[in-house]
Design a protein around this motif. Structure first.
Motif, PDB file in Angstrom:
ATOM      1  N   PRO A 103       0.839  -1.205   0.000  1.00 13.91           N
ATOM      2  CA  PRO A 103       0.000   0.000   0.000  1.00 13.91           C
ATOM      3  C   PRO A 103       0.874   1.254   0.000  1.00 13.91           C
ATOM      4  O   PRO A 103       1.856   1.340   0.725  1.00 13.91           O
ATOM      5  CB  PRO A 103      -0.803  -0.108   1.293  1.00 13.91           C
ATOM      6  CG  PRO A 103      -0.236  -1.226   2.072  1.00 13.91           C
ATOM      7  CD  PRO A 103       0.714  -1.982   1.217  1.00 13.91           C
ATOM      8  N   MET A 104       0.524   2.194  -0.833  1.00 10.25           N
ATOM      9  CA  MET A 104       1.279   3.441  -0.955  1.00 10.25           C
ATOM     10  C   MET A 104       0.307   4.607  -0.773  1.00 10.25           C
ATOM     11  O   MET A 104      -0.883   4.475  -1.036  1.00 10.25           O
ATOM     12  CB  MET A 104       1.946   3.545  -2.329  1.00 10.25           C
ATOM     13  CG  MET A 104       2.883   2.384  -2.675  1.00 10.25           C
ATOM     14  SD  MET A 104       4.328   2.290  -1.627  1.00 10.25           S
ATOM     15  CE  MET A 104       5.346   3.523  -2.382  1.00 10.25           C
ATOM     16  N   LYS A 105       0.818   5.732  -0.338  1.00 10.87           N
ATOM     17  CA  LYS A 105      -0.008   6.928  -0.250  1.00 10.87           C
ATOM     18  C   LYS A 105       0.710   8.065  -0.952  1.00 10.87           C
ATOM     19  O   LYS A 105       1.934   8.083  -1.047  1.00 10.87           O
ATOM     20  CB  LYS A 105      -0.336   7.288   1.195  1.00 10.87           C
ATOM     21  CG  LYS A 105       0.829   7.745   2.031  1.00 10.87           C
ATOM     22  CD  LYS A 105       0.355   8.131   3.416  1.00 10.87           C
ATOM     23  CE  LYS A 105       1.494   8.758   4.202  1.00 10.87           C
ATOM     24  NZ  LYS A 105       1.045   9.260   5.483  1.00 10.87           N
ATOM     25  N   SER A 106      -0.072   8.991  -1.455  1.00 11.93           N
ATOM     26  CA  SER A 106       0.492  10.137  -2.169  1.00 11.93           C
ATOM     27  C   SER A 106       1.131  11.095  -1.177  1.00 11.93           C
ATOM     28  O   SER A 106       0.730  11.167  -0.014  1.00 11.93           O
ATOM     29  CB  SER A 106      -0.600  10.869  -2.941  1.00 11.93           C
ATOM     30  OG  SER A 106      -1.162  10.020  -3.895  1.00 11.93           O
ATOM     31  N   SER A 107       2.103  11.832  -1.664  1.00 12.49           N
ATOM     32  CA  SER A 107       2.708  12.859  -0.824  1.00 12.49           C
ATOM     33  C   SER A 107       1.775  14.063  -0.767  1.00 12.49           C
ATOM     34  O   SER A 107       0.821  14.169  -1.533  1.00 12.49           O
ATOM     35  CB  SER A 107       4.072  13.260  -1.378  1.00 12.49           C
ATOM     36  OG  SER A 107       3.936  13.718  -2.694  1.00 12.49           O
ATOM     37  N   ALA A 108       2.055  14.959   0.139  1.00  9.14           N
ATOM     38  CA  ALA A 108       1.221  16.152   0.306  1.00  9.14           C
ATOM     39  C   ALA A 108       1.291  17.010  -0.953  1.00  9.14           C
ATOM     40  O   ALA A 108       2.339  17.078  -1.610  1.00  9.14           O
ATOM     41  CB  ALA A 108       1.691  16.954   1.510  1.00  9.14           C
ATOM     42  N   PRO A 109       0.188  17.665  -1.321  1.00  9.80           N
ATOM     43  CA  PRO A 109       0.228  18.528  -2.506  1.00  9.80           C
ATOM     44  C   PRO A 109       1.181  19.704  -2.290  1.00  9.80           C
ATOM     45  O   PRO A 109       1.360  20.164  -1.170  1.00  9.80           O
ATOM     46  CB  PRO A 109      -1.221  19.014  -2.657  1.00  9.80           C
ATOM     47  CG  PRO A 109      -1.891  18.718  -1.367  1.00  9.80           C
ATOM     48  CD  PRO A 109      -1.111  17.659  -0.678  1.00  9.80           C
ATOM     49  N   SER A 110       1.801  20.141  -3.364  1.00  7.55           N
ATOM     50  CA  SER A 110       2.733  21.266  -3.310  1.00  7.55           C
ATOM     51  C   SER A 110       2.010  22.557  -3.640  1.00  7.55           C
ATOM     52  O   SER A 110       1.160  22.588  -4.523  1.00  7.55           O
ATOM     53  CB  SER A 110       3.862  21.073  -4.326  1.00  7.55           C
ATOM     54  OG  SER A 110       4.589  19.917  -4.022  1.00  7.55           O
ATOM     55  N   LEU A 111       2.377  23.616  -2.936  1.00  9.72           N
ATOM     56  CA  LEU A 111       1.833  24.935  -3.224  1.00  9.72           C
ATOM     57  C   LEU A 111       2.508  25.458  -4.484  1.00  9.72           C
ATOM     58  O   LEU A 111       3.730  25.389  -4.618  1.00  9.72           O
ATOM     59  CB  LEU A 111       2.101  25.889  -2.060  1.00  9.72           C
ATOM     60  CG  LEU A 111       1.645  27.328  -2.232  1.00  9.72           C
ATOM     61  CD1 LEU A 111       0.119  27.392  -2.371  1.00  9.72           C
ATOM     62  CD2 LEU A 111       2.104  28.175  -1.062  1.00  9.72           C
ATOM     63  N   LYS A 112       1.728  25.943  -5.423  1.00 10.88           N
ATOM     64  CA  LYS A 112       2.264  26.445  -6.689  1.00 10.88           C
ATOM     65  C   LYS A 112       1.791  27.885  -6.846  1.00 10.88           C
ATOM     66  O   LYS A 112       0.605  28.176  -6.716  1.00 10.88           O
ATOM     67  CB  LYS A 112       1.751  25.582  -7.839  1.00 10.88           C
ATOM     68  CG  LYS A 112       2.324  25.946  -9.183  1.00 10.88           C
ATOM     69  CD  LYS A 112       1.838  24.972 -10.237  1.00 10.88           C
ATOM     70  CE  LYS A 112       2.390  25.335 -11.589  1.00 10.88           C
ATOM     71  NZ  LYS A 112       1.915  24.429 -12.627  1.00 10.88           N
ATOM     72  N   VAL A 113       2.718  28.789  -7.109  1.00 11.73           N
ATOM     73  CA  VAL A 113       2.400  30.208  -7.289  1.00 11.73           C
ATOM     74  C   VAL A 113       2.939  30.629  -8.644  1.00 11.73           C
ATOM     75  O   VAL A 113       4.111  30.423  -8.931  1.00 11.73           O
ATOM     76  CB  VAL A 113       3.032  31.072  -6.169  1.00 11.73           C
ATOM     77  CG1 VAL A 113       2.778  32.537  -6.401  1.00 11.73           C
ATOM     78  CG2 VAL A 113       2.498  30.646  -4.808  1.00 11.73           C
ATOM     79  N   GLU A 114       2.065  31.170  -9.496  1.00 10.14           N
ATOM     80  CA  GLU A 114       2.477  31.613 -10.830  1.00 10.14           C
ATOM     81  C   GLU A 114       2.095  33.072 -11.027  1.00 10.14           C
ATOM     82  O   GLU A 114       1.014  33.490 -10.637  1.00 10.14           O
ATOM     83  CB  GLU A 114       1.765  30.789 -11.904  1.00 10.14           C
ATOM     84  CG  GLU A 114       2.079  29.321 -11.874  1.00 10.14           C
ATOM     85  CD  GLU A 114       1.274  28.560 -12.897  1.00 10.14           C
ATOM     86  OE1 GLU A 114       1.654  28.565 -14.074  1.00 10.14           O
ATOM     87  OE2 GLU A 114       0.243  27.984 -12.499  1.00 10.14           O
TER      88      GLU A 114
END
Length: 160
Positions: A122-133
């Motif tokens: 079983p695997m889990k996704s990493s935390a979402p990254s904040l993206k600023v453009e």
């Protein structure tokens, strides 16, 4: 059996040829899925003024650029330093220490799962990254179809 073996070998040869002629054709682009919003976001009446948000985004962008430049500098220096034996070099001491950090050995875990018939690890996704453009002036002033929050105390409008 023979037909599937021939078909498999043809596919391997075909992929090898395509990897030389057109390597991008072998890439399968993963779909971009927007991450859900985390908990603890501002409520409509708590949203800071747009000027504060723009200043924070600009500061975040500058810090991210400096971080990337620092990482590039560290990688360039590390190419030399990693190959040196431990010792004193002028006013610098080069040494290595054992890290206390540990990570799971996924190869061994997979072997244990397979040996015990437990299926995939079983695997889990990493935390979402904040993206600023930074948007162009035209895009920043264009109307948006996203909902807009208006801070009750500040009167600042923020597109979501």
């Amino acid at each position: 059996m023979l037909k599937s073996l021939i078909s498999r070998r043809l596919r391997i040869v075909s992929d090898a040829v395509r990897s030389v002629v057109s390597p991008a054709s072998l890439m399968v682009e993963a779909p971009t899925v927007p991450a859900p919003d985390p908990v603890g976001l501002y409520e409509a009446d708590e949203v800071p003024p747009v000027a504060d948000i723009e200043a924070a985004a600009a500061a975040f962008d500058v810090a991210a650029q400096q971080s990337r430049a620092g990482d590039r500098g560290k990688r360039a220096a590390k190419k030399i330093l990693d190959r040196l034996p431990a010792g004193r070099y002028g006013s610098w001491l080069v040494s290595r220490t054992v890290s206390n950090r540990q990570t799971a050995d996924l190869d061994k875990i997979r072997a244990i799962f397979k040996a015990n018939g437990l299926g995939p690890v079983p695997m889990k996704s990493s935390a979402p990254s904040l993206k600023v453009e930074r948007l162009s002036e035209a895009a920043a002033t264009a109307p948006t179809s996203a909902p807009v929050l208006v801070g009750a105390t500040t009167g600042a409008a923020v597109a979501l």
